[in-house]
Scaffold this active site. Structure first.
Site, PDB file in Angstrom:
ATOM      1  CE  LYS A  81      -3.764   1.871   2.920  1.00  0.00           C
ATOM      2  NZ  LYS A  81      -4.564   1.585   4.141  1.00  0.00           N
ATOM      3  CB  SER A 156      -7.984   3.129   3.152  1.00  0.00           C
ATOM      4  OG  SER A 156      -7.018   2.690   4.080  1.00  0.00           O
ATOM      5  CB  SER A 180      -7.840   0.349   6.229  1.00  0.00           C
ATOM      6  OG  SER A 180      -8.577   1.544   6.369  1.00  0.00           O
TER       7      SER A 180
END
Lengths: 457, 70
Positions: A81, A156, A180
């Site tokens: 990420k 996310s 997330s």
């Protein structure tokens, strides 16, 4: 190697690489070809590190041929990420604020993956600074769900989930402050593990809310999450057994508490989601577990407490930029963070006090349970254009309680809904009992086949 | 002392103009249109503040020994 011969998991690839039946170079080339073919529709990647990946794959292949196999991540293509600093590789947090930022050193996670011999394929999309909803005014488009490109990935850690589910990478690392990692894992039909708080070093992770931030691990299987955990957790803390997680052990006799009021009364999930969780509980009963419902404080209490702490801490992180260069944020993130300015120190302290009370209530329940079961999401992924801007403010997060308690929690696919999109169940164990959590998740996957399904891109 | 725990919750509904002024006082510039957009979320946030205060035992030791203002 054709794309049809892509390994189904890290574990399968690792076994083949170790015996030199599979070449890390070929595997990396296959993943890069898939990225070139599919990512223009998925938008999972912000940066593809193709040249670096090929070099790392060649180095892995040479080392393994010379008898220097480092472990099950050696030669495995992974992604990060884009909130984890990577030396010499742009790290943007999916924001215009950091659009030109190239770190001078690796985050702890990036360094540990390199040490384990993993091949970094790139940096993956997320919500801006790991918060909020997909937004149209950011420098990169939001990732799309490989099960249906018109649908949301969850967030996310959206890019990692999409890329793992689509088979562009075999595993990836995200961050989880209020679900997330677990939420996108649930909506994309993969496994997502949030280990215990502080088990994995967060240095070099751009913080959202430091007291709730966890490094999270994503793979197609629970076994893959265990492999990633063993590479990233301190050797003596990954498992009570001294670093080796024995997944293939009997789970007969485990006591499972079902926090049914979370997903039946407090934040009702879809009928299909409820049936899928009931079916998962039947599997655990068949495996010899004792299953009963338990009560903890209502989800709205966890949400109010966690969200106030999250927003207050995130505001503290972004306060300077909100004053000096607010135009570099997307509107949704900027407006959300500005609301953090309305949280007083007294509000924050009340929230911390309430957190301590909630954690004590959870600890009391865990004295009689080895595992908890709940939902992660309310059902199948919604359409991308139907995700509400203020959804995080409006809807209690089913994942948030375990960010407050710091317990390890895992999302596992447990079925598919009427639109053909994945459904998931959430498991949680006592703090630092990743062994029990992973054993249970692995046993469930050995008894079911949901995790074997693949989206047809 | 339950009333003490809800002190600080907004009594009257917030308006966009009031939110602009509140944020300006903290050094942040927003337009009234932006503030209007933020109002829905602000309402949820105020609800969370009230919920945490009403549920929290913060100050319980203190109120056992002292009479607090409010």
């Amino acid at each position: 190697m054709t794309t049809d011969r892509m390994p189904r998991s890290i574990a399968q690839a690792a076994r083949a690489i170790r015996t030199e039946a599979l070449s890390p170079v070929e595997l990396t080339q296959t993943c890069l070809a898939r990225i070139a073919r599919d990512d223009p529709r998925l938008n999972a990647f912000i940066t593809v590190t193709g040249e670096r990946a090929r070099a790392e794959a060649h180095a892995a292949e040479d080392a393994i041929a010379a008898g220097r196999w480092r472990g099950p991540l050696h030669g495995i293509p992974v992604g990060l990420k884009d909130v984890f600093a990577t030396k010499g590789v742009a790290t943007t947090a999916h924001s215009r604020q950091l659009i030109d930022h190239v770190p001078a050193q690796d985050s702890a996670v990036a360094g540990q993956l390199a040490e384990a011999g993993a091949v970094l394929l790139g940096k993956l999309a997320c919500h801006e600074f790991a918060f909020g909803a997909p937004a149209p005014d950011l420098p990169w488009p939001p990732a799309r769900n490989p099960w249906n490109l018109a649908h949301f990935t969850g967030g996310s850690s959206s890019g990692v989930a999409a890329a793992v589910a689509a088979g562009l990478i075999l595993g990836g690392i995200g961050s989880d402050t209020s679900g997330s990692v677990r939420s996108p894992a649930a909506l994309c039909g993969i496994a997502g593990l949030k280990p215990s708080y502080d088990l994995i070093d967060r240095s070099g992770l751009f913080p959202l809310a430091p007291s709730l931030d966890h490094v999270g691990l994503m793979g197609r299987t629970v076994e893959d999450c265990a492999i990633l955990l063993q590479a990233l957790a301190p050797r003596d803390r990954a498992s009570a057994a001294g670093g080796v997680i024995a997944l293939d052990t009997d789970i007969k006799g485990l006591r499972i508490g079902v926090v049914r009021h979370f997903f039946r009364d407090d934040a009702p999930i879809s009928d299909a989601g409820g049936r899928a969780i009931d079916a998962a509980l039947d599997v655990f009963r068949d495996l010899g577990c004792a299953v009963r419902d338990v009560l903890v404080p209502p989800l709205a209490d966890w949400m109010a407490c966690g969200f106030l702490i999250l927003l207050a801490e995130a505001f503290a992180v972004h306060e300077r930029w909100l004053k000096d260069r607010p135009e570099r944020y997307g509107a949704s993130f900027r407006e959300s963070m500005l609301l953090g300015a309305t949280i007083s120190s007294a509000d924050y302290l009340h929230a911390i006090q309430r957190k301590n009370e909630l954690v004590a209530a959870m600890n009391a329940v865990m004295t009689d349970c080895d595992l908890l079961v709940s939902a992660v999401q309310r059902g199948e992924a919604p359409r991308l254009d139907g995700v509400p801007k203020w959804g995080l403010f409006e809807r209690p997060s089913l994942a948030m309680p375990f960010n407050l308690t710091g317990q390890p929690a895992l999302s596992v696919c447990c079925g598919f809904g009427e639109h053909g999109l994945p459904l998931a169940v959430q498991l949680a164990a006592r703090p630092h009992d990743e062994d029990t959590l992973l054993r249970a998740g692995h046993a469930y996957q050995c008894a079911t086949t949901w995790h074997d399904r693949r989206p047809a891109l | 002392m339950a009333a003490d725990r809800t002190q600080g919750a907004t009594a009257a509904p917030m308006t966009a103009a009031a939110l602009v002024a509140l944020l300006a006082g903290a050094g942040f510039q927003v337009t009234e249109a932006q503030a209007q957009e933020m109002l829905a979320a602000y309402g949820h946030l105020e609800g969370m503040k009230a919920r945490v205060r009403s549920g929290s035992c913060f100050g319980a030791d203190l109120t056992a020994h002292f009479r607090l203002p409010g």
